[in-house]
Design an enzyme around this catalytic site. Sequence first.
Site, short mmCIF file in Angstrom:
data_model
loop_
_atom_site.label_atom_id
_atom_site.label_comp_id
_atom_site.label_asym_id
_atom_site.label_seq_id
_atom_site.Cartn_x
_atom_site.Cartn_y
_atom_site.Cartn_z
N ASP A 106 6.51 -1.67 -9.14
CA ASP A 106 7.00 -0.31 -9.00
C ASP A 106 8.47 -0.33 -8.61
OD1 ASP A 106 7.32 2.37 -8.58
OD2 ASP A 106 6.02 2.50 -6.83
N SER A 118 7.86 6.67 -14.35
CA SER A 118 6.99 7.20 -13.30
C SER A 118 6.94 8.73 -13.39
CB SER A 118 7.50 6.77 -11.92
OG SER A 118 8.78 7.35 -11.68
N GLU A 120 8.29 -2.68 -5.23
CA GLU A 120 6.98 -2.89 -4.61
C GLU A 120 6.02 -3.43 -5.67
OE1 GLU A 120 3.91 -0.67 -1.52
OE2 GLU A 120 5.54 0.45 -2.49
N HIS A 133 7.46 1.88 -13.92
CA HIS A 133 6.37 0.97 -13.57
C HIS A 133 6.29 -0.11 -14.65
CE1 HIS A 133 4.18 4.47 -11.31
NE2 HIS A 133 5.21 3.98 -10.63
N ASP A 158 11.52 2.06 -7.69
CA ASP A 158 11.85 3.43 -7.30
C ASP A 158 13.34 3.69 -7.39
OD1 ASP A 158 9.23 4.18 -6.72
OD2 ASP A 158 9.35 3.41 -4.67
#
Length: 384
Positions: free
Chosen positions: A81, A109, A134, A116, A83
């Site tokens: 992930d 996302s 992450e 992702h 961001d």
Amino acid sequence: MTVDADAIPPSLREYPQWVCWRAKERDGKMTKIPIDPQTGSFASVSDPETWAIYEVALGASESEDGLGYVFTEDDPFVGVDLDDCREDGELTGWAEDIVERLDSYTEVSPSGTGVHVLIEGMIPSTKSRSGSVECYDSARFFTMTGDHVDGTPTRIEERQDTFAPVYDQYVYGDDESTTEERAQKRDAGSTPTSISDAELIEKATSAKNGEKFERLWNGSTAGYESQSEADMALCCLLAFWTGNDEARMDQLFRDSGLYREKWDEVHYADGSTYGEQTIANAVQVSNETYEQDTGDQGIAGTGSSVSASNQEPTLLRERVDLLRSRLDSLERELAITRDEVAELRQSQQSRSELREGETEPSAQAESVTVQPSSPLQRLIDVFW
């Protein structure tokens, strides 16, 4: 939101690990809550009964905010992930580097500001988050949009060899360290004065209360009235295994399934966060800490240290004391029994002498003269 169903990789659709999700405000922030596609109630990443096959979840997602996939140990997938890495449809430099190197199915996302990446592989260590990057491989769910990023594969590729150095650079170490420095930092876990995070988690899950640790570590709050109580329970266990090392407790908790945004929110007048105070409370009530049994320093901490090497003598002494106490009690009971038997014999003898012509004790008298059990036999009866 509308999901591009045709873009979702077929290999992912085969697994019955699908949920929906719903945006909900918690503590002033929006968060995504997993929803059971079959009932519309809350789902859990640790409860397969709240998941569904892809087709069912896809249909239910039309009346929810979106579709989600739950990662488990039974599938080969890792979700990466990224961001806050997308502006005006373009990836930032660091995100583009990760996407190009992993070279696997990538989608935008729900927020549109992140992406992702899904690969086949495994996370090399227990740390799963650093900054805006992450990684998930179990007990978490990914929101799925099917908004495929152009130029990336449409399939989920096996990328373990590629993922390892990406993970090392962007998750395990910090961006300013060289690869060599990060490798040395990672290997430091094998030095005599410390065990690595992976070893610590393995020991914790293999302990007598390992099932409890594993449930909490994976994010389950079953048996607790609130997640805050579950947070405290996990922190108390981490306090034991880290020797009350608050910095390491914080790092490990962030890698657990219980971690949430509330952890970093200021909740107290002195400016301390919810996470800081939870850790401080756990350390305050933790009177014992784990210590390696290798003869080296191991994990040092405040309070009284307990190791596998010195627990056994303590337990043995307690066992011996218990046996001695039981033996004393049995010996007293035996003495009383002997007195009672002697009195009974004397009474029977007196009655038999009154009977004319009887010179031998009656059969009835003989029936009550059975010898009592020995102390050893009584101990065997008690403990076995």
